[in-house]
Design a protein around this motif. Structure first.
Motif, mmCIF file in Angstrom:
data_model
loop_
_atom_site.group_PDB
_atom_site.id
_atom_site.type_symbol
_atom_site.label_atom_id
_atom_site.label_comp_id
_atom_site.label_asym_id
_atom_site.label_seq_id
_atom_site.Cartn_x
_atom_site.Cartn_y
_atom_site.Cartn_z
ATOM 1 N N ASP B 218 0.826 -1.212 0.000
ATOM 2 C CA ASP B 218 0.000 0.000 0.000
ATOM 3 C C ASP B 218 0.861 1.264 0.000
ATOM 4 N N GLN B 219 1.881 1.233 0.868
ATOM 5 C CA GLN B 219 2.753 2.418 0.938
ATOM 6 C C GLN B 219 3.492 2.609 -0.389
ATOM 7 N N LEU B 220 3.954 1.511 -0.964
ATOM 8 C CA LEU B 220 4.667 1.604 -2.236
ATOM 9 C C LEU B 220 3.778 2.239 -3.309
ATOM 10 N N ARG B 221 2.489 1.848 -3.261
ATOM 11 C CA ARG B 221 1.562 2.384 -4.266
ATOM 12 C C ARG B 221 1.430 3.901 -4.137
ATOM 13 N N GLN B 222 1.591 4.403 -2.937
ATOM 14 C CA GLN B 222 1.509 5.850 -2.709
ATOM 15 C C GLN B 222 2.847 6.545 -2.978
ATOM 16 N N GLU B 223 3.907 5.763 -3.020
ATOM 17 C CA GLU B 223 5.238 6.369 -3.112
ATOM 18 C C GLU B 223 6.004 5.768 -4.284
ATOM 19 N N PRO B 224 6.018 6.445 -5.407
ATOM 20 C CA PRO B 224 6.722 5.889 -6.574
ATOM 21 C C PRO B 224 8.160 5.527 -6.199
ATOM 22 N N SER B 225 8.562 4.316 -6.524
ATOM 23 C CA SER B 225 9.881 3.827 -6.108
ATOM 24 C C SER B 225 10.652 3.185 -7.252
ATOM 25 N N LEU B 226 10.019 3.020 -8.367
ATOM 26 C CA LEU B 226 10.763 2.575 -9.540
ATOM 27 C C LEU B 226 10.094 3.139 -10.785
ATOM 28 N N PHE B 227 10.832 3.079 -11.878
ATOM 29 C CA PHE B 227 10.314 3.663 -13.108
ATOM 30 C C PHE B 227 10.624 2.738 -14.268
ATOM 31 N N THR B 228 9.792 2.856 -15.295
ATOM 32 C CA THR B 228 10.038 2.072 -16.499
ATOM 33 C C THR B 228 9.921 2.974 -17.711
ATOM 34 N N VAL B 229 10.725 2.664 -18.722
ATOM 35 C CA VAL B 229 10.639 3.379 -19.992
ATOM 36 C C VAL B 229 9.835 2.520 -20.959
ATOM 37 N N VAL B 230 8.747 3.072 -21.461
ATOM 38 C CA VAL B 230 7.954 2.384 -22.475
ATOM 39 C C VAL B 230 8.266 3.023 -23.822
ATOM 40 N N ASN B 231 8.973 2.265 -24.657
ATOM 41 C CA ASN B 231 9.289 2.750 -26.010
ATOM 42 C C ASN B 231 8.192 2.330 -26.966
ATOM 43 N N THR B 232 7.701 3.260 -27.738
ATOM 44 C CA THR B 232 6.833 2.860 -28.840
ATOM 45 C C THR B 232 7.701 2.196 -29.915
ATOM 46 N N SER B 233 7.090 1.310 -30.678
ATOM 47 C CA SER B 233 7.760 0.771 -31.861
ATOM 48 C C SER B 233 7.350 1.666 -33.017
ATOM 49 N N SER B 234 8.031 2.784 -33.111
ATOM 50 C CA SER B 234 7.626 3.810 -34.077
ATOM 51 C C SER B 234 7.759 3.282 -35.493
#
Lengths: 509, 509
Positions: B218-234
């Protein structure tokens, strides 16, 4: 007119000549300058510089300067070379500086406007050594001098000869300026710099510029055709030979660039704000002297503030402090409406990543500080102690990239390419699209040094570094060089003048 | 508080630890961004991107995305993966993106605020090869992975782990993410990236981040702790695994960076304006999907537009076009109030001048485009095909210089130094002045790579290049490395989780 069309034709032309480079073009900075100090901070620097000039004063080591300044109302301390300046007097005296002018080359196609948002690049100037990857570092000599002039003439991105690209110490000092400047006018057709080392050298330089352009002395006086950099001997001192050169140039309507040599921690305070206040004081006083000699004479504000390495005392360039000082220098120059000069400087000993990242930090500071003239644009190494042939080529690439960066982004129906995107559609590719093929030749900047081959092809080719590419390129350029045409009458007049002055013994060294 | 005082103490501390580097600090950009397009041009790009999305549409290769988008009111073309978007719908959907958030690290001292004028630097991510000057180039492996993580943890100027600093292809794909991310959490204590390669990997990554921080789901959901890069297949396509990862991250309140892979001349039109319009369309549609999944989920606008070499089709980076696109990308992101991501990219094969000038062109575009996150900050070579240990160190120097450049210039009575200038007087020097001595330790940026010795001393030392200095430095750092403390209970929980998931077979590759 769309950029693509004009550039394509020009690129084809330059490719035809063997060397693939950008066409000659005059640059304007389309972007807002980066401002590193607030309006209040700028005012504080200005006010401090006025207090420096009124409370401390500056030494002018030549009686003519003292009498000119005294006559104009500055406060010369009796029996000394110390001059103090009333703040209002300084501000009024520098108000006659023209905001823009044109530097006239012997080839009018190479005339360079200076002021407002113009940018021009000049060569490296004054190193006592030359260097290349084959022969290493050696004392400056006339052969290297001529070869560096040939490079500077060849590359379109170089607008001006910024001085001797290396000091030819194998030539006698009394006639060195005659050999050097007549060579610049013979091998080159761009506008040039001459050194403010006494009145004799200066007047010879002015005569050589006049002969090169084939104009009268009166016309030359109306049309700035050469420039000189007057460095203060910081802190707060201007030496005699510089003063003589300044007076001669100002009287003849030629361009004087007042550039304090304010190395923070050595010749200026160990704070950038303090170094800027001192730089501003020295520049204002020097420009005031120019304007006392000839109100309205073209003058520039030179910013050269950098810092020393505090551990060794060695000068450093292309540092974060340098970048900020270059940007703040632009803000100061604009405050008074002066054209502004900065530099592409670095402290590197090798033509390596350091040389490039320091050159970039300098050049970004200069360009985004809206410098109108970027001295030492190509070839400078080791804080100015060496002119490198390979660094010259690397810098040409850096300047060409900057030149392209300064071309405004074209946004219109054709470039927004909605139809092309619709035609290609999701999951397709643009390699074969008509929109792409139409732009094949000219869409993007095409480098001279950068190696974009994939790793395998690059390795097969011997893993060449940027320095090795640069080594190949300068040799190819020298191999292909032919001097620009100089009308026969001017060439003869030039030889006659140089030989007469040589026979007279040149100037007293 | 004056910068000098705080910095001096921090520098002493880091010197005590053997490595002389800048302290950890959060960066804010004090300068106005460089704007390369006018307000009208920005609007034209925006409008074109809306037309792309409404008239052409974009393919989403996953049924869950199609149903989410259809339910939210986007126009899914029956029997296809094509989705078209009403302009007003898109603009409204992306309006819930938060303008700022904090990325929480397992060490709270390393939390990183993102948004407005913040800037954070992340490591190189995803190269299939690693390289160093001793052993050359080789396929990515877990040993190199760990060593690059150690470098990233050590250097304070690196704020985030931007992904796998090299792809360890010697680890099985089904459990690679478990080994890699548990290693990042064990050897490092900074916030990190996880790949959007399907739902399974994503939820494992989220669990590893949760365990590392020792917080509840629950706490993690309130506190961004990781990130991801979503690349489009342009052009205009988003693949299934990316979509699954995006949905999982958005549901869990973690950060998704929508980064179209719009290489102008290949996957996007051969004009920067067209590539930007397409980038903007793809980013808006991807961000709209994130916001449909979880309105208010932290999202970023990624700009990665560069161009290909038209002669070979090879991707180029750090070009003048790249710099302009990075600056324009920032203008677009700010138009919508999105946090912005850019990169420090280059196409060089060697750690040479090209690597440095291309990295500088990229970094200046990113910084002055007000990117909040600069990916590939240290170590990227060859358009992303190789992570270089030496380039990592060179980039640390480049980023440290930028970090110093971003420190506001201090202008006050002490720094303006009128008294010091009066004390030294005309013709003196500042080496021994009290004003200088007080600032001896901290006056200026002190480099880690740059060699400022004079030529003779440098030559005596063997003429080391920047690459050779970098080679020495990364070895010293690895030699001295010790991992940051991780509470025993979390370490055990992490091992248990990884072993359980490994026993389960990881994810289906």
């Amino acid at each position: 007119m769309p950029r693509e069309g004009t550039t394509r034709a020009a690129r084809r032309a330059s490719r035809g000549a063997g060397l693939h480079q950008l066409p000659w073009r005059l640059l304007r900075n389309p972007y807002q300058p980066i401002e590193v100090v607030s309006a209040d901070q700028l005012e504080a620097i200005h006010q401090t510089s006025l207090r420096i000039l009124s409370e401390i004063g500056m030494d002018f080591l030549h009686p003519e300067a003292l009498s000119i300044l005294a006559e104009a109302g500055a406060l010369v301390q009796a029996g000394t070379e110390r001059v103090r300046f009333d703040p209002d007097w300084i501000v009024e005296k520098v108000s006659t500086v023209p905001g823009s002018f044109t530097l006239n080359a012997r080839n009018p196609d190479h005339n360079v406007p200076v002021g407002a948002d113009t940018i021009a690049f000049a060569t490296v100037a004054s190193p006592p050594n030359a260097s290349d990857a084959d022969r290493g570092r050696r004392a400056g000599n006339f052969e290297d001098f001529k070869n560096l002039v040939r490079l500077a003439e060849t590359f379109n991105v170089i607008h001006l000869f910024g001085g001797y690209p290396v000091e030819p110490v194998d030539l006698p000092p009394s006639t060195r300026h005659l050999d050097c400047l007549s060579t610049v006018v013979t091998l080159g057709d761009k506008a040039f710099h001459a050194y403010a080392l006494g009145k004799g050298r200066m007047s010879d330089a002015i005569e050589i510029a006049r002969i090169g352009r084939g104009v009268s002395a009166d016309q030359l006086r109306q049309e700035p055709s050469l420039f000189t950099v007057v460095n203060t001997s910081s802190p707060l001192r201007l030496d005699g030979p510089m003063i003589e050169g300044l007076i001669e140039m100002a009287r003849m309507g030629q361009v004087v660039i007042a550039t304090p040599f304010t190395l923070s921690g050595a010749m200026a305070p160990a704070t950038i704000a303090g170094a800027l206040a001192q730089q501003n004081a020295e520049a204002l006083a020097t420009i005031a002297l120019i304007q006392c000699v000839n109100p309205g004479a073209p003058s520039m504000y030179g910013g050269f503030t950098s810092n020393v390495d505090m551990r060794s005392g060695a000068p450093a360039f292309g540092t974060p402090e340098y970048t900020k000082a270059a940007l703040a220098g632009g803000q100061l120059a604009r405050r008074y409406g002066f054209p502004y000069r900065s530099s592409n400087a670095c402290a590197a000993n090798a033509v390596d990543a350091q040389a490039a990242y320091e050159a970039e930090m300098s050049t970004w500071g200069a360009v985004m500080g809206h410098a109108n003239l970027i001295m030492h644009g190509a070839g400078w190494m080791e804080g100015g102690l060496t002119a490198s042939f390979e660094k010259f080529i690397i810098d040409v690439e850096i300047l060409q990239m900057m030149s392209e960066f300064l071309q405004p982004l074209l946004v219109d129906e054709a470039t927004l390419a909605l139809d092309a995107i619709a035609q290609v559609g999701p999951g397709g590719h643009f390699f074969g699209a008509a929109h792409t093929l139409e732009r094949y030749e000219s869409a993007f900047y095409s480098p001279i040094v950068s190696d974009w081959r994939n790793f395998e092809s690059w390795e097969l080719a011997g893993s060449p570094t940027a320095e090795q590419h640069a080594n190949r390129i300068w040799k190819e350029v020298l191999e292909a060089f032919s001097p620009p045409p100089l009308p026969e009458d001017r060439a003869e007049e030039l030889v006659d003048f140089v030989e007469r002055r040589r026979a007279e013994g040149g100037v007293s060294a």
